[in-house]
Motif scaffolding. Sequence first.
Motif, mmCIF file in Angstrom:
data_model
loop_
_atom_site.group_PDB
_atom_site.id
_atom_site.type_symbol
_atom_site.label_atom_id
_atom_site.label_comp_id
_atom_site.label_asym_id
_atom_site.label_seq_id
_atom_site.Cartn_x
_atom_site.Cartn_y
_atom_site.Cartn_z
ATOM 1 N N LYS A 40 9.751 -1.780 -57.013
ATOM 2 C CA LYS A 40 10.701 -1.666 -58.120
ATOM 3 C C LYS A 40 11.833 -2.735 -57.922
ATOM 4 C CE LYS A 40 13.815 2.304 -56.815
ATOM 5 N NZ LYS A 40 13.202 2.817 -55.381
ATOM 6 N N ASP A 41 12.419 -2.983 -56.979
ATOM 7 C CA ASP A 41 13.467 -3.855 -56.680
ATOM 8 C C ASP A 41 13.240 -5.244 -56.193
ATOM 9 O OD1 ASP A 41 12.756 -2.680 -54.204
ATOM 10 O OD2 ASP A 41 14.803 -2.100 -53.515
ATOM 11 N N TRP A 139 10.655 -13.703 -60.756
ATOM 12 C CA TRP A 139 11.671 -12.923 -61.547
ATOM 13 C C TRP A 139 11.755 -13.748 -62.744
ATOM 14 C CZ3 TRP A 139 16.302 -12.705 -63.998
ATOM 15 C CH2 TRP A 139 16.640 -11.677 -64.408
ATOM 16 N N ALA A 184 10.062 1.118 -53.119
ATOM 17 C CA ALA A 184 10.931 0.386 -52.656
ATOM 18 C C ALA A 184 10.527 -0.914 -52.085
ATOM 19 C CB ALA A 184 12.055 0.813 -51.974
ATOM 20 N N THR A 216 14.115 -11.069 -54.282
ATOM 21 C CA THR A 216 14.834 -9.999 -54.829
ATOM 22 C C THR A 216 15.904 -10.425 -55.808
ATOM 23 O OG1 THR A 216 16.343 -10.253 -52.924
ATOM 24 C CG2 THR A 216 14.607 -8.391 -52.841
ATOM 25 N N LYS A 218 19.962 -9.971 -56.555
ATOM 26 C CA LYS A 218 21.332 -9.391 -56.196
ATOM 27 C C LYS A 218 22.227 -9.930 -57.047
ATOM 28 C CE LYS A 218 20.979 -8.993 -51.484
ATOM 29 N NZ LYS A 218 20.939 -10.049 -50.119
#
Lengths: 253, 194
Positions: A40-41, A139, A184, A216, A218
């Motif tokens: 999910k992250d 992403w 996670a 990821t 951030k």
Amino acid sequence: MARRYDQRTTTFSPEGRLHQVEYAIEAISHAGSVIGIQAKDGVVLAGEKKETTKLVDPGKRGEKVYKIDDHVIVAVAGLTSDANALVNRARINAQHYFSRYGENEPVEQLVVSLCDYKQQYTQFGGLRPFGVSFMFAGWDRHFGFQLYQSDPAGNYTGWKATAIGNNYSSAVPMLKQDWKEDMALDEAVHLAAKVLLKTTESSSLTSDKCEFAVLTVKDGKVSHRMLTNDEILAESKKLEQEQQQTTTTTTTS
Amino acid sequence: MDSALGLRGKDFVLLATDGHAEFSVLRLKDDEDKIITIDKNKLMAAGGPSADRTMFCEYIQKNIHLYRLRNGVTLSVRAAANFTRGELAYYLRRNPYQVNVLLAGHDEEGPSLYWMDYIASMAKVSRGAHGYAAYFVMSILDRHWKPDMTEEEAIEVAKLCFDELKRRFLISQSSFVVKIVDKDGVRTLPRFAI
């Protein structure tokens, strides 16, 4: 008889198959395996480096995971030389998009552009297809985290978790069993390590046997990094402990 | 002679152009629409020779539509502006389109307004103008523009600009087309004839 349809890459056999393309796909299933898992992250890519002699000096560059752009990384399975040529093309494509639109290329478009290129070699004669499968992790603002897999024929599919290369057919059921919707990232890394360890049939994981990369977001910025040798060793140790626990519980019961 | 102005409000962007089509020293009509709807959340006002203006606006509009068909996603306002600027820059060294553009839109980043001229300079602005009108209305926009303007306030400021153009501009303009883009899409206001 079959040979008549093996020689040229772009000739259909009487059964309606393209043998050279199928062989190329087959070649991938002997290459060092790659596992990709969406959490999910974040997204994790794990690759197995095939055993070579220790006389080889690997240098600073890894051999499985490449950066395409800030928001996309890719793990390769297959011929490294072919992969280099395609990775280079993907990088140019990503930068070209950025210069045209002033923002990062959506992940799927990058995958499509590369797959279109691969597809050409299954249609136009005289050249062999690229012997590479890719696992893209990226992403973008449209669809968030994404994981795509592509093959030498130019097919691509999006996945929550999947594997390519050596032993992928035994890795996929493991992923199917253990993958959860709201995993996670650290759980995903752990799962990737577990599956990689089992598919490679080795006793432990080290940075000279495998590569791990995580992607990821951030503070609205995409970042990715390779796991260090210490982190990989820590995962490996955790797996060993788990294994011991299961063996002790089975022996006591 | 085209006049175009734009201002970004709290959650919308207002674009206005004069409504005149010209030929030589003649005024052909006063309800010419020089603000094209690119897609449901983007507007483009353009000034320049009417042939270049229509060709370029349609070229951009159609290409952005093609992008949507090919990729199944819509360009952000920023991406659309960069693309438009890129096309101006590309044709600048070949056969240039003589168009000045104000591109406005509303997306996840909120309302945004981009100013571009025919030599492919681009700036993201809060208010801007093109043509001779710029000499007359920039000071008015500077004086009255506020970061969180409401639609009514923005229309009032636009009216001040129109009045000034009617009063002080030698080639007096008296008819204006005004459009607004916000999160719900684009709207055309009743024509301003003064």
